[in-house]
Scaffold this motif. Structure first.
Motif, PDB file in Angstrom:
ATOM      1  N   TYR A  30      -0.235   8.122   7.496  1.00 39.30           N
ATOM      2  CA  TYR A  30       0.532   6.897   7.753  1.00 39.30           C
ATOM      3  C   TYR A  30      -0.204   5.957   8.704  1.00 39.30           C
ATOM      4  O   TYR A  30       0.407   5.068   9.261  1.00 39.30           O
ATOM      5  CB  TYR A  30       1.901   7.257   8.320  1.00 39.30           C
ATOM      6  CG  TYR A  30       2.762   7.973   7.321  1.00 39.30           C
ATOM      7  CD1 TYR A  30       3.334   7.271   6.263  1.00 39.30           C
ATOM      8  CD2 TYR A  30       2.986   9.323   7.405  1.00 39.30           C
ATOM      9  CE1 TYR A  30       4.113   7.913   5.336  1.00 39.30           C
ATOM     10  CE2 TYR A  30       3.757   9.981   6.482  1.00 39.30           C
ATOM     11  CZ  TYR A  30       4.327   9.280   5.449  1.00 39.30           C
ATOM     12  OH  TYR A  30       5.100   9.913   4.517  1.00 39.30           O
ATOM     13  N   HIS A  75      -3.204   1.142   5.589  1.00 39.95           N
ATOM     14  CA  HIS A  75      -2.265   0.421   4.737  1.00 39.95           C
ATOM     15  C   HIS A  75      -2.061  -0.991   5.278  1.00 39.95           C
ATOM     16  O   HIS A  75      -1.049  -1.278   5.917  1.00 39.95           O
ATOM     17  CB  HIS A  75      -0.935   1.170   4.678  1.00 39.95           C
ATOM     18  CG  HIS A  75      -1.073   2.596   4.296  1.00 39.95           C
ATOM     19  ND1 HIS A  75      -1.357   3.006   3.024  1.00 39.95           N
ATOM     20  CD2 HIS A  75      -0.996   3.733   5.047  1.00 39.95           C
ATOM     21  CE1 HIS A  75      -1.432   4.320   2.996  1.00 39.95           C
ATOM     22  NE2 HIS A  75      -1.216   4.788   4.220  1.00 39.95           N
ATOM     23  N   PHE A 122      -1.719  -5.282   5.350  1.00 42.08           N
ATOM     24  CA  PHE A 122      -0.898  -6.319   4.688  1.00 42.08           C
ATOM     25  C   PHE A 122       0.507  -5.830   4.367  1.00 42.08           C
ATOM     26  O   PHE A 122       1.004  -5.980   3.264  1.00 42.08           O
ATOM     27  CB  PHE A 122      -1.571  -6.803   3.387  1.00 42.08           C
ATOM     28  CG  PHE A 122      -2.945  -7.337   3.608  1.00 42.08           C
ATOM     29  CD1 PHE A 122      -3.135  -8.445   4.416  1.00 42.08           C
ATOM     30  CD2 PHE A 122      -4.036  -6.744   3.024  1.00 42.08           C
ATOM     31  CE1 PHE A 122      -4.404  -8.935   4.629  1.00 42.08           C
ATOM     32  CE2 PHE A 122      -5.307  -7.229   3.242  1.00 42.08           C
ATOM     33  CZ  PHE A 122      -5.495  -8.334   4.041  1.00 42.08           C
ATOM     34  N   GLU A 123       1.133  -5.218   5.335  1.00 47.77           N
ATOM     35  CA  GLU A 123       2.440  -4.628   5.038  1.00 47.77           C
ATOM     36  C   GLU A 123       3.494  -5.695   4.718  1.00 47.77           C
ATOM     37  O   GLU A 123       4.310  -5.516   3.819  1.00 47.77           O
ATOM     38  CB  GLU A 123       2.909  -3.711   6.165  1.00 47.77           C
ATOM     39  CG  GLU A 123       3.044  -4.335   7.522  1.00 47.77           C
ATOM     40  CD  GLU A 123       1.861  -4.031   8.425  1.00 47.77           C
ATOM     41  OE1 GLU A 123       0.808  -3.656   7.874  1.00 47.77           O
ATOM     42  OE2 GLU A 123       1.978  -4.189   9.636  1.00 47.77           O
ATOM     43  N   VAL A 124       3.436  -6.827   5.442  1.00 41.35           N
ATOM     44  CA  VAL A 124       4.482  -7.828   5.225  1.00 41.35           C
ATOM     45  C   VAL A 124       4.378  -8.446   3.833  1.00 41.35           C
ATOM     46  O   VAL A 124       5.361  -8.473   3.082  1.00 41.35           O
ATOM     47  CB  VAL A 124       4.460  -8.890   6.344  1.00 41.35           C
ATOM     48  CG1 VAL A 124       5.455  -9.988   6.049  1.00 41.35           C
ATOM     49  CG2 VAL A 124       4.747  -8.251   7.679  1.00 41.35           C
ATOM     50  N   ARG A 134       2.984  -7.244   1.204  1.00 39.35           N
ATOM     51  CA  ARG A 134       3.221  -6.228   0.171  1.00 39.35           C
ATOM     52  C   ARG A 134       4.704  -5.908   0.046  1.00 39.35           C
ATOM     53  O   ARG A 134       5.240  -5.786  -1.062  1.00 39.35           O
ATOM     54  CB  ARG A 134       2.436  -4.957   0.493  1.00 39.35           C
ATOM     55  CG  ARG A 134       0.974  -5.068   0.125  1.00 39.35           C
ATOM     56  CD  ARG A 134       0.194  -3.951   0.735  1.00 39.35           C
ATOM     57  NE  ARG A 134       0.357  -2.684   0.029  1.00 39.35           N
ATOM     58  CZ  ARG A 134      -0.175  -1.548   0.458  1.00 39.35           C
ATOM     59  NH1 ARG A 134      -0.887  -1.529   1.554  1.00 39.35           N
ATOM     60  NH2 ARG A 134       0.013  -0.439  -0.233  1.00 39.35           N
ATOM     61  N   GLU A 135       5.325  -5.824   1.193  1.00 36.24           N
ATOM     62  CA  GLU A 135       6.768  -5.538   1.148  1.00 36.24           C
ATOM     63  C   GLU A 135       7.518  -6.697   0.525  1.00 36.24           C
ATOM     64  O   GLU A 135       8.496  -6.492  -0.205  1.00 36.24           O
ATOM     65  CB  GLU A 135       7.285  -5.291   2.554  1.00 36.24           C
ATOM     66  CG  GLU A 135       6.799  -3.993   3.121  1.00 36.24           C
ATOM     67  CD  GLU A 135       7.910  -3.216   3.765  1.00 36.24           C
ATOM     68  OE1 GLU A 135       8.590  -3.781   4.615  1.00 36.24           O
ATOM     69  OE2 GLU A 135       8.098  -2.060   3.384  1.00 36.24           O
ATOM     70  N   TYR A 136       7.055  -7.899   0.800  1.00 35.71           N
ATOM     71  CA  TYR A 136       7.729  -9.070   0.227  1.00 35.71           C
ATOM     72  C   TYR A 136       7.660  -9.027  -1.297  1.00 35.71           C
ATOM     73  O   TYR A 136       8.658  -9.217  -1.992  1.00 35.71           O
ATOM     74  CB  TYR A 136       7.077 -10.343   0.772  1.00 35.71           C
ATOM     75  CG  TYR A 136       7.614 -11.584   0.131  1.00 35.71           C
ATOM     76  CD1 TYR A 136       8.883 -12.049   0.459  1.00 35.71           C
ATOM     77  CD2 TYR A 136       6.887 -12.274  -0.831  1.00 35.71           C
ATOM     78  CE1 TYR A 136       9.394 -13.168  -0.141  1.00 35.71           C
ATOM     79  CE2 TYR A 136       7.390 -13.395  -1.434  1.00 35.71           C
ATOM     80  CZ  TYR A 136       8.646 -13.850  -1.088  1.00 35.71           C
ATOM     81  OH  TYR A 136       9.167 -14.946  -1.684  1.00 35.71           O
ATOM     82  N   ARG A 180       7.166  -6.455  -3.154  1.00 35.83           N
ATOM     83  CA  ARG A 180       7.974  -5.342  -3.649  1.00 35.83           C
ATOM     84  C   ARG A 180       9.451  -5.724  -3.730  1.00 35.83           C
ATOM     85  O   ARG A 180      10.134  -5.448  -4.716  1.00 35.83           O
ATOM     86  CB  ARG A 180       7.832  -4.146  -2.725  1.00 35.83           C
ATOM     87  CG  ARG A 180       6.620  -3.327  -3.013  1.00 35.83           C
ATOM     88  CD  ARG A 180       6.665  -2.100  -2.138  1.00 35.83           C
ATOM     89  NE  ARG A 180       5.357  -1.507  -2.014  1.00 35.83           N
ATOM     90  CZ  ARG A 180       5.105  -0.443  -1.291  1.00 35.83           C
ATOM     91  NH1 ARG A 180       6.077   0.135  -0.618  1.00 35.83           N
ATOM     92  NH2 ARG A 180       3.908   0.062  -1.231  1.00 35.83           N
TER      93      ARG A 180
END
Lengths: 771, 279
Positions: free
Chosen positions: B28, B33, B35-37, B39-41, B43
């Motif tokens: 983790y 990982h 560009f979480e924001v 990528r989550e957007y 998704r």
């Protein structure tokens, strides 16, 4: 004149009271035209009619009439009608007479009482009713506030909220509506019926019922107490038996057994006296046991154990004893029971038993240190001393012998034997030393010698073992395994040995070291006896100071070696990474080369710079050019306004604030508001957050399973509301939340005062019908 | 000698049963990982789109009536039963999603005035009607046991409170919402809105909250104890709101409007979360 005045007054009146309708208006106008006499009468008439119209005027008119005429005894003049007649005035003249005092008192009382107030307007009453009712209702509703708040703030709500309790029905009800269908069930039911087990009403069987009926409460209580006592006694007995069984002492058991036998015999005798027949039976039993014993080979010397003991019996005293015991037992069991008076026979038996013991055993017994050393010593104290001297001297020989032929599997066995013997030896030695303490003055020197010799021998064996290790190149683990054994053997020189043992696992690695160790061992062999003496027994002896520096020296030596050994890995650890670094550097270079080759064509940095320049240009405020071509001069294709004019009409834009990325060469910061992003931004801080930073932080932390553990992901994405499919969610109830539900029905009030309601209702109905 | 060995705890990689999911060790580390924001957007957007694509809000249509269906009621103790009444005087009981059957009345009461609304008590054998006044009837009697009025305008609907069952709410044509107490047989409070309220609905989880469907295209959620201002004004409809009903969880309600649409509102939001409409 008067007529005129009257008319005037009338006019004024009519003006004053507009609403008053005057039907005689017309005749009034006519009266003016006619004569005076006639007019007088008419005027009188008019006045009368007017007076009849308004009450006020009439009274005034009455005032005008002469008082003398109207006063009579039958008539009360209305003079002073403006004032109210007060009761007290009437009573004034009768003040003196006492007979009317009571009446007066009553009147006063009446006067003091206040009059009842007028009932309020119906609407007012209703408003008050409503207000009171609303207050009451809102009070009732306020109990829901905490629950509503809790449910609103809850992380998760699970519906239906109330736990559905499985309907509880007594088993009789369930069974009454149930019939055996499958063959298995039928079989079971048949069984139950046969045993008169209750099927439908499974409370008590007929037997149980009968027993219940038979036993009264007190009886039952007594019985219960009895049972309890019996149980307690049993448990005590069991505990005691367990404890006794755990006792390991053989002697104890022997004594116990004998005691038991005696007891049994006594009982038997008593029985003989009291009840000869029972005694006979007992005798028969004993006889039978004897027969059985005789038939069996249980206590003969033919068992495996007995055979092994017979071999050992020559050397081992205990084994011999055990054998004797067994034989005695056999004899005892197989002996024909005699009457108790013939006890001499038994004694004879024991003698016989002693005779039965093989001769070899006797010999062995004679040879070895007897079971009673006192006896022996008293006989031959000198001989014992000799033995003591002999023992240690004897032992090394087989040892040396063993060591010399230390090869193959035999060696292991031999080792074990040696260990055993050593153990035995030491124990006996200790015993003897204890015994000899009184005789120390005589043989102290000798014992010292013997002990020193013993220690020497032990150390020798130790070094021998080490040598063996070296030869066989066994694994370290095994050597460690043997070392503790050695340690067990040598409890006396513990301090030294420990030091040795602690250091050994690290150092017994190479051949050279082993050899060194051996040497050390030899060295120690020479020096050790004294420290051992010091440590073991004669600690008070002060003449051993010479040993301590040697010890220190040894320690120092060990330290040096330790240092050496510790150094080597550090050097290694330094050496390894350098090579790796070199390799990595090479790889990096390679990669850089590759990247260069791959992106040979495009110059990313220059592109970025260009982009940034454009962005800067675009963000600069634009000048406003207000020149109008062709205004005040010629215009057309190819003609441009003059520079002067352009300069004049150009409005220079003020320079904006410096860009944020002015000093950051690798960054472009866009300061314009992005409307596309704005659509996803919040305008106000959402409810539970108190500061925008909190909100930003929670927004920025990802909630996906890529960034969170499974547990955290599940926790972060739990649904706010969980409902069960196919379940009816009923409205919340007071009793489910923990409140007492109002016991009274909503209708109870309505039905309690039906009279009022019906009246109300009737009124309503009437109203409705009118509408 | 200490021998260094690779040793793993079998608990970390062995499943207990075959039905268990395979344990996949994951790293983790956030640097792995990036560009979480964004990528989550993406998704979330995809998930929402897919939800829309696969959503099937329309379950079934219940046929049988030959005239306009004027009223509808769900069974309080049976999930699949719906009752409906049509303009031609027929009353149907529908077993959703199957077809329904016509019901015969058990008992008929003739009143003197027109009844415009009816609601049954949540616990007892009592029901309330409204017209020129609010009447409370016992099921066994032919005359009302109690009548309550406030003002003279005709009342269009009446609703029992599901939690505190002695409370009633009604809305009259003179733009009023009036609350009644059945125990004390008296009206309690009156709210006058700008336009007429068509119907109200009580929250089944919060005893003092009700929502009014108004002619001015809005819905108003009120706290019964503080009627001065509505707790929330729900807007999104583009025509008069005709009816409203709460979900049993009390967190959302659905409203029907004259603009031929149905909207689902969260209780604490002023904008609707969902809209359904026919052509």
């Amino acid at each position: 004149m008067s007529a005129n005045r009257a008319a005037e007054s009338l006019l004024a009146l009519s003006q004053h009271e507009e609403l008053v309708d005057l039907p005689e208006d017309y005749p009034l106008s006519a009266s003016e035209d006619e004569g005076d006499s006639d007019g007088e009468r008419k005027h009188q008439k008019l006045l009368e009619t007017i007076s009849s119209l308004g009450g006020k005027n009439r009274r005034k008119l009455a005032e005008r009439s002469e008082a003398s005429l109207k006063v009579s005894e039958f008539n009360v003049s209305s003079e002073g009608s403006g004032e109210k007649l007060v009761l007290a005035d009437l009573l004034e003249p009768v003040k003196t007479s006492s007979s009317l005092a009571t009446v007066k008192k009553q009147l006063n009382r009446v006067k003091s009482k206040k009059t009842v107030e007028l009932p309020l307007n119906k609407e007012e009453v209703e408003r008050i009713h409503r207000e009171v009712a609303f207050n009451k209702t809102s009070q009732v509703l306020s109990k829901w506030d905490p629950i509503v708040l809790k449910n609103r703030q809850a992380e998760q709500l699970v519906f239906p909220m109330e736990k559905e309790q499985p309907a509880f029905a007594p088993i009789e009800h369930v069974l009454s509506g149930w019939k055996a269908r499958t063959p298995l069930e039928q079989e079971i039911f048949n069984l139950l019926h046969k045993n008169k087990q209750p099927v439908t009403d499974p409370l008590l069987t007929p037997v149980e019922k009968a027993s219940l009926r038979a036993m009264s409460l007190e009886e039952a209580k007594m019985r219960r107490a009895e049972l309890q006592r019996a149980r307690a006694l049993q448990s005590y007995y069991e505990a005691r038996a367990r404890r006794e069984k755990k006792i390991k002492s053989k002697k104890y058991h022997r004594v116990m057994k004998k005691a038991k036998a005696k007891e049994a015999l006594k009982e038997f005798e008593q029985l003989q006296k009291i009840n000869p027949t029972a005694a006979l039976e007992e005798l028969e039993k004993i006889e039978k046991a004897r027969m059985l014993e005789r038939m069996s080979l249980k206590h003969q010397n033919s068992g495996k154990w007995a055979k092994s003991k017979a071999i050992m019996a020559k050397y081992d005293r205990e084994a011999r004893q055990a054998m004797q015991e067994q034989l005695a037992k056999n004899k005892e069991l197989t002996q024909k029971l005699q009457v108790a008076s013939e006890s001499e026979e038994e004694e004879g038996g024991t003698e016989v038993e002693e005779l039965l013991v093989p001769d070899a055993m006797h010999e062995a017994q004679m040879n070895a240190d007897g079971p009673n050393p006192w006896m022996l010593r008293s006989c031959t104290s000198d001989a014992q001393e000799a033995e003591i001297q002999e023992d240690p001297e004897q032992l090394p020989e087989p040892l040396a012998h063993n060591v010399s032929e230390s090869e193959g599997d035999e060696r292991l066995v031999a080792e074990e034997e040696i260990l055993l013997k050593e153990f035995e030896e030491k124990r006996s030695l200790r015993k003897r030393s204890e015994l000899n303490q009184d005789a120390e003055s005589v043989g102290s020197q000798e014992t010292k010698d013997s002990i020193s010799r013993e220690v020497l021998f032990e150390l020798r064996t130790l070094s021998q073992k080490l040598k063996e290790n070296h030869q066989s190149r066994k694994q370290k683990a095994s050597s460690v395994g043997t070392v503790p054994q050695v340690q067990r053997e040598v409890p006396a020189p513990e301090e030294e040995e420990e030091a040795l043992l602690l250091q050994r696992p690290e150092r017994v690695q190479t051949l050279e070291e082993l050899e060194e160790l051996e040497k050390e061992g030899c060295l120690q062999n020479k020096e050790l006896p004294r420290p051992v003496l010091e440590g073991h027994r004669l600690k008070k002896n002060p003449n051993n100071q010479t040993d301590s520096p040697k010890k220190k020296k040894k320690e120092q030596m060990i330290d040096l070696q330790n240092l050496l050994t510790t150094k080597s890995p550090s050097v290694k650890s330094l050496a390894v990474p350098t090579t790796i670094e070199e390799l990595e550097g090479e790889a990096e270079r390679d990669q850089k080369q590759m990247i260069k080759e791959a992106f040979a064509g495009d110059d990313v940095i220059r592109d970025f710079l260009k982009e940034k320049r454009e962005a800067v240009e675009a963000s600069k405020p634009q000048d406003v050019d207000l020149t109008l071509p062709g205004w005040g001069e010629w215009g057309g294709v190819g003609l441009r306004p003059s520079a002067k004019k352009r300069r004049r009409f150009l409005i220079k834009a003020p320079e904006g604030p410096p860009r944020k990325d002015k000093n950051l060469p690798n960054v472009i910061i866009n300061e314009k508001r992005n409307i596309y992003a704005a659509a996803h931004q919040v305008r106000v801080l959402p409810y539970p957050f108190t500061h925008h930073r909190q909100f930003e932080r929670t927004i920025q932390t990802p909630i996906g399973s890529t960034w969170n553990t499974q547990r955290a992901f599940q926790k972060l994405t739990t649904p706010k509301i969980v409902t069960k499919a196919g379940h009816i969610i009923k409205p919340i109830k007071a009793e489910n939340v923990g409140y007492r539900s109002s016991s009274r029905s909503d209708l109870s009030v309505l039905q309690r005062n039906p009279k009022r309601l019906s009246a109300h209702h009737k009124k309503q109905l009437k109203k409705n019908s009118i509408d | 000698m200490k021998v260094k060995m690779l040793s793993r705890n079998p608990d970390n990689y062995v499943r207990e049963t075959k039905l268990d999911l395979q344990r996949v060790p994951r790293n983790y580390d956030p640097t792995l990982h990036p560009f979480e924001v964004p990528r989550e957007y993406v998704r979330a957007l995809n998930a929402t789109k897919l939800e829309r694509v696969f959503a099937k809000p329309f379950l079934a249509s219940l046929d049988g009536h030959r005239d306009g269906v004027n009223c509808l009621a769900k069974h309080p103790k049976s999930l699949a039963t719906v009752l409906s009444g049509a303009c031609d005087g027929e009353q149907w009981k529908m077993d959703a999603p199957a077809y329904g059957e016509e019901e015969e009345p058990l008992h008929t009461i003739l009143g003197k005035t027109v009844y415009t609304g009816i609601d049954h008590h949540w616990k007892e054998a009592v029901f309330a009607t409204c017209g020129q006044q609010v009447d409370i009837w016992d099921e066994q009697r032919t005359s009302p046991i109690c009548s309550m009025t406030w003002g003279f305008d005709s009342i269009s609907s009446v609703k029992f409170n599901p939690i505190e069952t002695f409370l009633l709410g009604s809305c009259a044509s003179d733009r009023n919402i009036v609350l009644y107490d059945m125990r004390q047989s008296t009206p309690l409070k009156k709210v006058i809105l700008d336009m007429r309220t068509n119907t109200i609905c009580w929250n089944p989880m919060e005893a003092f909250i009700f929502t009014a469907a108004n002619e001015d295209y809005n819905l108003y959620t009120f706290d019964m104890c503080a009627l001065d201002t509505p707790v929330m004004v729900h807007m999104d409809h583009v025509s008069a709101v005709l009816d409203v009903d709460y979900s049993p969880t009390g967190k959302e309600f659905v409203s029907a409007s004259f603009d031929k649409s149905i909207r689902i509102f969260p209780v604490d939001k002023s904008r609707s979360r969902e809209v359904y409409h026919t052509k």
